[in-house]
Motif scaffolding. Sequence first.
Motif, PDB file in Angstrom:
ATOM      1  N   THR A 228      98.211  77.589   9.144  1.00 54.25           N
ATOM      2  CA  THR A 228      99.370  78.314   8.607  1.00 54.25           C
ATOM      3  C   THR A 228      99.463  79.726   9.181  1.00 54.25           C
ATOM      4  OG1 THR A 228      98.069  78.864   6.640  1.00 54.25           O
ATOM      5  CG2 THR A 228      99.563  76.976   6.473  1.00 54.25           C
ATOM      6  N   SER A 229      98.344  80.305   9.568  1.00 49.23           N
ATOM      7  CA  SER A 229      98.448  81.648  10.139  1.00 49.23           C
ATOM      8  C   SER A 229      99.051  81.589  11.549  1.00 49.23           C
ATOM      9  CB  SER A 229      97.102  82.372  10.113  1.00 49.23           C
ATOM     10  OG  SER A 229      96.350  82.051  11.251  1.00 49.23           O
ATOM     11  N   ILE A 230      98.797  80.497  12.271  1.00 45.25           N
ATOM     12  CA  ILE A 230      99.478  80.343  13.573  1.00 45.25           C
ATOM     13  C   ILE A 230     100.985  80.181  13.355  1.00 45.25           C
ATOM     14  CG2 ILE A 230      99.802  78.804  15.563  1.00 45.25           C
ATOM     15  CD1 ILE A 230      96.756  78.255  15.446  1.00 45.25           C
ATOM     16  N   LEU A 231     101.372  79.362  12.374  1.00 47.19           N
ATOM     17  CA  LEU A 231     102.808  79.198  12.081  1.00 47.19           C
ATOM     18  C   LEU A 231     103.427  80.544  11.714  1.00 47.19           C
ATOM     19  CD1 LEU A 231     102.749  75.848  10.057  1.00 47.19           C
ATOM     20  CD2 LEU A 231     103.565  76.189  12.404  1.00 47.19           C
ATOM     21  N   ALA A 232     102.699  81.329  10.912  1.00 45.86           N
ATOM     22  CA  ALA A 232     103.215  82.641  10.510  1.00 45.86           C
ATOM     23  C   ALA A 232     103.397  83.551  11.725  1.00 45.86           C
ATOM     24  CB  ALA A 232     102.281  83.285   9.483  1.00 45.86           C
ATOM     25  N   ASP A 233     102.425  83.503  12.666  1.00 40.87           N
ATOM     26  CA  ASP A 233     102.558  84.253  13.930  1.00 40.87           C
ATOM     27  C   ASP A 233     103.884  83.947  14.615  1.00 40.87           C
ATOM     28  OD1 ASP A 233     100.143  85.457  13.797  1.00 40.87           O
ATOM     29  OD2 ASP A 233      99.208  84.318  15.450  1.00 40.87           O
ATOM     30  N   HIS A 234     104.293  82.684  14.527  1.00 43.02           N
ATOM     31  CA  HIS A 234     105.526  82.241  15.197  1.00 43.02           C
ATOM     32  C   HIS A 234     106.739  82.336  14.263  1.00 43.02           C
ATOM     33  CE1 HIS A 234     103.916  80.642  19.065  1.00 43.02           C
ATOM     34  NE2 HIS A 234     102.786  80.681  18.367  1.00 43.02           N
ATOM     35  N   ARG A 235     106.559  83.000  13.141  1.00 44.30           N
ATOM     36  CA  ARG A 235     107.640  83.189  12.158  1.00 44.30           C
ATOM     37  C   ARG A 235     108.237  81.851  11.710  1.00 44.30           C
ATOM     38  NH1 ARG A 235     108.006  85.615  16.360  1.00 44.30           N
ATOM     39  NH2 ARG A 235     109.833  84.433  17.063  1.00 44.30           N
ATOM     40  N   ILE A 236     107.350  80.858  11.561  1.00 34.96           N
ATOM     41  CA  ILE A 236     107.790  79.550  11.056  1.00 34.96           C
ATOM     42  C   ILE A 236     107.348  79.452   9.603  1.00 34.96           C
ATOM     43  CG2 ILE A 236     107.525  77.044  11.263  1.00 34.96           C
ATOM     44  CD1 ILE A 236     106.869  77.570  14.280  1.00 34.96           C
ATOM     45  N   SER A 237     108.315  79.357   8.687  1.00 32.29           N
ATOM     46  CA  SER A 237     107.940  79.292   7.273  1.00 32.29           C
ATOM     47  C   SER A 237     108.006  77.844   6.777  1.00 32.29           C
ATOM     48  CB  SER A 237     108.838  80.204   6.434  1.00 32.29           C
ATOM     49  OG  SER A 237     110.180  79.812   6.582  1.00 32.29           O
ATOM     50  N   LEU A 238     107.228  77.578   5.756  1.00 32.42           N
ATOM     51  CA  LEU A 238     107.081  76.201   5.267  1.00 32.42           C
ATOM     52  C   LEU A 238     107.904  75.957   4.011  1.00 32.42           C
ATOM     53  CD1 LEU A 238     103.250  75.535   5.714  1.00 32.42           C
ATOM     54  CD2 LEU A 238     105.144  74.795   7.165  1.00 32.42           C
ATOM     55  N   GLU A 239     108.521  74.759   3.984  1.00 33.25           N
ATOM     56  CA  GLU A 239     109.200  74.321   2.768  1.00 33.25           C
ATOM     57  C   GLU A 239     108.232  73.552   1.881  1.00 33.25           C
ATOM     58  OE1 GLU A 239     112.827  71.988   3.434  1.00 33.25           O
ATOM     59  OE2 GLU A 239     112.309  70.812   1.659  1.00 33.25           O
ATOM     60  N   ALA A 240     107.296  72.837   2.514  1.00 33.20           N
ATOM     61  CA  ALA A 240     106.344  72.031   1.747  1.00 33.20           C
ATOM     62  C   ALA A 240     105.114  71.770   2.592  1.00 33.20           C
ATOM     63  CB  ALA A 240     106.986  70.705   1.338  1.00 33.20           C
TER      64      ALA A 240
ATOM     65  N   ASN B 193     109.853  77.395  20.092  1.00 34.54           N
ATOM     66  CA  ASN B 193     108.913  78.138  19.259  1.00 34.54           C
ATOM     67  C   ASN B 193     107.974  77.183  18.530  1.00 34.54           C
ATOM     68  OD1 ASN B 193     107.938  80.571  18.084  1.00 34.54           O
ATOM     69  ND2 ASN B 193     109.067  80.081  16.200  1.00 34.54           N
ATOM     70  N   LEU B 194     108.539  76.090  18.024  1.00 36.48           N
ATOM     71  CA  LEU B 194     107.715  75.110  17.312  1.00 36.48           C
ATOM     72  C   LEU B 194     106.662  74.514  18.242  1.00 36.48           C
ATOM     73  CD1 LEU B 194     107.437  71.814  16.478  1.00 36.48           C
ATOM     74  CD2 LEU B 194     107.233  73.522  14.660  1.00 36.48           C
ATOM     75  N   GLN B 195     107.091  74.159  19.446  1.00 31.59           N
ATOM     76  CA  GLN B 195     106.158  73.528  20.375  1.00 31.59           C
ATOM     77  C   GLN B 195     105.057  74.501  20.794  1.00 31.59           C
ATOM     78  OE1 GLN B 195     105.979  70.421  20.934  1.00 31.59           O
ATOM     79  NE2 GLN B 195     108.004  69.558  20.509  1.00 31.59           N
ATOM     80  N   ALA B 196     105.408  75.774  20.934  1.00 32.01           N
ATOM     81  CA  ALA B 196     104.401  76.776  21.280  1.00 32.01           C
ATOM     82  C   ALA B 196     103.367  76.885  20.163  1.00 32.01           C
ATOM     83  CB  ALA B 196     105.075  78.130  21.525  1.00 32.01           C
ATOM     84  N   ALA B 197     103.854  76.879  18.919  1.00 35.04           N
ATOM     85  CA  ALA B 197     102.935  76.960  17.790  1.00 35.04           C
ATOM     86  C   ALA B 197     102.040  75.722  17.727  1.00 35.04           C
ATOM     87  CB  ALA B 197     103.726  77.117  16.492  1.00 35.04           C
ATOM     88  N   ILE B 198     102.653  74.538  17.933  1.00 34.63           N
ATOM     89  CA  ILE B 198     101.883  73.291  17.880  1.00 34.63           C
ATOM     90  C   ILE B 198     100.809  73.281  18.959  1.00 34.63           C
ATOM     91  CG2 ILE B 198     102.028  70.795  18.270  1.00 34.63           C
ATOM     92  CD1 ILE B 198     103.040  71.639  15.523  1.00 34.63           C
ATOM     93  N   SER B 199     101.158  73.798  20.114  1.00 38.74           N
ATOM     94  CA  SER B 199     100.200  73.820  21.205  1.00 38.74           C
ATOM     95  C   SER B 199      98.991  74.685  20.837  1.00 38.74           C
ATOM     96  CB  SER B 199     100.936  74.321  22.454  1.00 38.74           C
ATOM     97  OG  SER B 199     100.036  74.787  23.390  1.00 38.74           O
ATOM     98  N   ARG B 200      99.216  75.791  20.149  1.00 41.47           N
ATOM     99  CA  ARG B 200      98.087  76.613  19.696  1.00 41.47           C
ATOM    100  C   ARG B 200      97.304  75.900  18.586  1.00 41.47           C
ATOM    101  NH1 ARG B 200      99.892  82.398  17.912  1.00 41.47           N
ATOM    102  NH2 ARG B 200      97.679  82.495  17.332  1.00 41.47           N
ATOM    103  N   ILE B 201      98.045  75.227  17.705  1.00 41.09           N
ATOM    104  CA  ILE B 201      97.376  74.552  16.580  1.00 41.09           C
ATOM    105  C   ILE B 201      96.470  73.426  17.077  1.00 41.09           C
ATOM    106  CG2 ILE B 201      97.805  73.008  14.607  1.00 41.09           C
ATOM    107  CD1 ILE B 201     100.255  74.833  13.967  1.00 41.09           C
TER     108      ILE B 201
END
Lengths: 440, 440
Positions: A375-387, A412-420
């Motif tokens: 979740t901290s990687i998602l936050a880095d990419h300004r991706i917020s979670l609904e669930a 942006n999503l793919q960049a975050a996924i690649s880090r995750i």
Amino acid sequence: MNEMRVGLLGLGTIGTGVARILIEQQELIARRLGRKIVLVAAADRDLQRERDLDLSGVRLTDDAAGIVKADDIDLVVELIGGYEPARSFVVGALENGKHVVTANKALIAKHGEELFPMAADKGLQIGFEAAVGGGIPCMKALREGLAANAIESVYGILNGTCNFILTKMENEGSDYADVLREAQQLGYAEADPTFDVEGVDTAHKLSILAAMAFGSKIRFDEVHTEGISRIGAADIESAREMGYRIKLLGIAKPHFDGDDEYVEMRVHPTLVPLDSQMAQVSDSYNAVQISGDFVEHTMYFGRGAGERPTASAVVADIMDIASGFPDGIAHLAPPMGFVESSRREVPTLPMADVVCEYYIRLMVRDKPGVIAAVTSILADHRISLEALIQKERHASQSVPIIMLTHETTEGNLQAAISRITGLETVDKDVLILRKESAVA
Amino acid sequence: MNEMRVGLLGLGTIGTGVARILIEQQELIARRLGRKIVLVAAADRDLQRERDLDLSGVRLTDDAAGIVKADDIDLVVELIGGYEPARSFVVGALENGKHVVTANKALIAKHGEELFPMAADKGLQIGFEAAVGGGIPCMKALREGLAANAIESVYGILNGTCNFILTKMENEGSDYADVLREAQQLGYAEADPTFDVEGVDTAHKLSILAAMAFGSKIRFDEVHTEGISRIGAADIESAREMGYRIKLLGIAKPHFDGDDEYVEMRVHPTLVPLDSQMAQVSDSYNAVQISGDFVEHTMYFGRGAGERPTASAVVADIMDIASGFPDGIAHLAPPMGFVESSRREVPTLPMADVVCEYYIRLMVRDKPGVIAAVTSILADHRISLEALIQKERHASQSVPIIMLTHETTEGNLQAAISRITGLETVDKDVLILRKESAVA
């Protein structure tokens, strides 16, 4: 009144249905149209097959090229399918001054931009209602019924095989591979199901719908296409828990960036709200939702395949052309809904720039801190979670984590996924689905 | 290319929407049509009203009769509503050689059989897509898209006010009168809601759909019509318990008895299966299910009213007529989908002969033997039950009994009900709804 003389290429399932309507409904058609449509000839490689239909008045032949050239035929119906020789026969029919009706989405998606100008130059029509949505008159709705609208979105369940499989997976809690096998045994899926289950058939249809919606050229090769083969029973269940159902959708939208215009086209498994009309479309049914700036949401629902529904659409096209035959063809709506000269090259929006909400299924090692790291990687990419759902421990070492995100760009999503997936506690194998809340 | 010059009668809500499309989408329309449509003039009694639209290029007048006669107008759009003076203006427009587009279902239902032959004689068109289903291009689907089919049934949620009320009653568990009051405050229902809630508006629309489906004459006066005003919150709840939702449906089917052909037409609150597409149509949305012998089930869904959706349908009609203007009009599909000379008188099936499944709500005195008495009368009439619910005792002396029957004729059912209400333990006040399992 001139009668319209029809030649049929292909007497398989759909061809037999077309012949059946033209013969059995001849009187009804004449009452509606004010003139007769006559099935003059039909070509097929196998003329011996039992068709449960009296074709005694019809010239049967195995020479399709002969029908394309015949002097006593005004309109050729192409039901061979695939690219060649279908394309050559259609070109030949147009060159010989004959109108064309086809159910062949692959042909229109790949060769439409060659065929439409050829037809327009010769004052001929090409009908292809049956190519998208089977029996549903959705092309006519888009081209004529909604013609006063700038189209804002098109969402379609366009492949009955995929919808049948997804419905069965949900109803039975079964996995993809098991249901596919069953669908193949029942004849709902081909021995090689790739075209259907990997989304290619849907992409063919979507590329046609998009071009008709936006007055752009057909760009089948540029449709972002993903199929349903990686979806598991657990994904369908997780989606349901969160209030969604998974459907294979074709999605097309216009995209404006200052003065620049793009077309967004994508085919992928999509979470739609459980209480939407789209979510209720089950089994092998198809549906197309078309929204316009004046009409708001509209939806068209029906059988997407099969002898009789598809033949219904083919004959509707023949009747449209017959209504303008021989003198009024210029007064029919142009095949792609825009005058040929006004159809434009509109670039396809790069997938990285598409904005979506996402369903992400990760498999993680069940160690302290893994969710915080993700979740901290998602936050880095300004991706917020609904669930976020963490499922119970599996027999294996990894456990699934399901996340629903708010909107972000695909890039942006793919960049975050690649880090995750670079985290050593996360498996490389990630399933990404997308969510559309705007379906009606 | 000739441009098409339009005059508008009525600049109310829908008229303003039509003017807005013709002005704002002029370029889009020209790209689709290959010619221009120009709004030349518009008539309204109130020319001062703020319309948030630049009408500076349009001749504004309070003289509707002048537009009907004007030399510089090719097509008159009638958006006055009601029978007169709308009828006189439409007749005048036809007499002056002008095409007509209207959103007026009452006019078409009552005077269509006078107007269509008049238009056909003069080679003129009458468009009325907006009269049924608002923005949904369902008339075009029925008339052209499904033209190869013998139509087997039409089911429609055709009145947004009723659907809004029924949806709200279910969502809030409220009674009819409370929700109606709220709908009136929100502007979703008229001060005098009779036309909507008693089913008259739906009957107007159904009579048009039926005639178009079966090639028969419009027989609005013969539609069996019941509204929603007697439905209580408890009925909606009971229906739901049994797996159904109550919708006000217009239903049309052909009926064959040997060589005799009839048209069955009825409007009444109807129980539809909860998992059907029709049951999902909520709020003020409309939907029409049309089934044909080849296409099987199709459904069309969208906004049934409102400025922008209705205007979308009006302008689609204008574009259709403009495509054939001035030389190709004869090549458009005839307004009622059948060549005028082939439209026939088909008698309406007497309601007593209609076969239905029924929902019956009786109020009975809670005494031993009352259910036995009721069910033995039903058995006498060979009416078998699918379900029977006896509700808990009310504060009053009577308790409700809800029954779902299997199929029987209306005549037989009414005879049984008449005997049942003759029992001294049963109240005279019986609610009879009908059930349709065949909706998709």
